[in-house]
Enzyme design. Structure first.
Site, PDB file in Angstrom:
ATOM      1  CB  SER A 179      -0.881  -0.021   1.271  1.00  0.00           C
ATOM      2  OG  SER A 179      -2.136   0.541   1.042  1.00  0.00           O
ATOM      3  NE  ARG A 180      -1.297   4.278  -3.975  1.00  0.00           N
ATOM      4  CZ  ARG A 180      -2.275   4.827  -4.672  1.00  0.00           C
ATOM      5  NH1 ARG A 180      -2.043   5.313  -5.867  1.00  0.00           N
ATOM      6  NH2 ARG A 180      -3.496   4.897  -4.165  1.00  0.00           N
ATOM      7  CE  LYS A 198     -18.769  -4.475  -3.943  1.00  0.00           C
ATOM      8  NZ  LYS A 198     -19.107  -3.169  -3.252  1.00  0.00           N
ATOM      9  CG  ASP A 245     -18.912   0.320  -4.385  1.00  0.00           C
ATOM     10  OD1 ASP A 245     -17.961  -0.377  -4.797  1.00  0.00           O
ATOM     11  OD2 ASP A 245     -19.131   0.512  -3.173  1.00  0.00           O
TER      12      ASP A 245
END
Ligand code: NAP
Length: 306
Positions: free
Chosen positions: A34-35, A88, A166
């Site tokens: 992760s950044r 998902k 979403d």
């Protein structure tokens, strides 16, 4: 124990994946990629390629970033021979997920396209109850406040972010689990804020394979009481799934259910898939969303600001 890495340590990874992996008897959280975030006590990398290079013993990865970047990450992980858990929606497009299915089959790794709402406590009891019933109609209300649930998330409004689909795709994932035969989209209306590229509300008209009507209303402008309900009328009475599938009643009588444990169950299933050298990819919820984007009537509404 299967050593696993998480990619995209954001809201869902922190709220659900890390606790579910920590509690799992099958997985050990070995690394994150992760950044801008790191998890205590495990190796941290800035990106997936660095994690794969630095952690040859990590056998599986969970991809928890926004859907627009999932396909490229999954391809990288599959090419490195790792099993892949997809949050998902599994990808931004149907062609991307088809490509991943073939790549996973060629590489002999497990690909799991997860639909967490299918593991809500009421879904399997509802499915069992419906087996010998004749469905006459279905109504879905999936209405929530986007400012409460998706504060500051810009990807969700961009192409591939799905907008109100979403959360709406969670309802469609339950619907397509409950019904044994394909659901068909007949009509869709999509309302998009004037300054955004994805819908804030959608109304879908669908049918079961027996011709029963299904109406779904997705709306992100709901303040006050939130609703995540599916009501199914049958020849012998009605079924109501509420709270996103975690509450169930038949003819108004609440049914006893175990507590919420969607992500624990997802990781149990992923472990079983890896053990059995199988994949589990069902694109039917994403296909209905794609059909809505393909054929839906569009209109523009008030601009949206977080
Ligand atoms: P999020 O917090 O906005 O993003 C997850 C992480 O992905 C970010 O923290 C970021 O980590 C990384 N990321 C963001 N944009 C990226 C980009 N363009 N390229 C690469 N990495 C990027 O999102 P989320 O709410 O966790 O949702 C992630 C996925 O889980 C979505 O597909 C969503 O549908 C699904 N999901 C969410 C929920 C929920 O309640 N939020 C529930 C179930 C499923 P770094 O900046 O540190 O790299």
């Amino acid at each position: 124990m299967i050593r696993i890495g998480i990619v995209g340590l954001g809201k869902i990874a922190t709220d659900q994946h890390v606790p579910a992996i920590t509690a799992s008897a099958d997985f050990t959280l070995a690394a994150t990629a992760s950044r801008n975030a790191r998890a205590d006590g495990v190796a941290s990398y800035l990106d997936l390629a660095a994690m794969l290079a630095g952690e040859p013993d990590v056998q599986a990865v969970s991809l928890c970033q926004p859907p627009q970047v999932r396909h490229a990450a999954a391809r990288t992980a599959i090419a490195a021979g790792r099993h892949v858990f997809l949050e998902k929606p599994p990808c931004a497009t149907l062609s991307e997920i088809e490509d991943l299915m073939q790549a996973a089959a060629r590489a002999g790794v497990t690909l799991f396209a997860s639909w967490h709402s299918r593991f809500a406590a009421g879904v399997e009891p509802a499915r069992a109850w419906l087996v010998d019933k004749q469905i006459s109609s279905i109504e879905i209300d999936w209405k929530e406040d986007v400012r409460q649930w998706h504060p500051g998330q810009d990807w969700i409004w961009q192409p591939g972010g799905l907008g109100v689909f979403d959360p709406g795709i969670n309802a469609l994932s339950i619907l397509t689990r409950l019904l044994p035969d394909p659901v068909r989209l007949e009509d869709a209306k999509l309302e998009t804020p004037a300054n955004r590229e994805a819908p804030v509300a959608a109304t879908l008209a669908m049918r079961t394979s027996d011709g029963a009507p299904i109406k779904a209303e997705f709306d992100w402008r709901q303040t006050g009481k939130q609703s995540w309900t599916i009501r199914i009328d049958t020849d012998v009475g009605d079924l109501l799934l509420a709270e996103g599938g975690n509450s169930l009643s038949f003819d108004g009588v609440p049914q006893p259910l175990p507590g919420e444990g969607e992500y624990r169950a997802l990781y149990d299933h992923f472990a079983a898939l890896i053990r059995d050298r199988r994949c589990d990819v069902d694109v039917s919820p994403l296909r209905l969303v794609a059909d809505a984007f393909l054929t839906g009537h569009r209109s523009y509404t008030d601009a949206f600001y977080h």
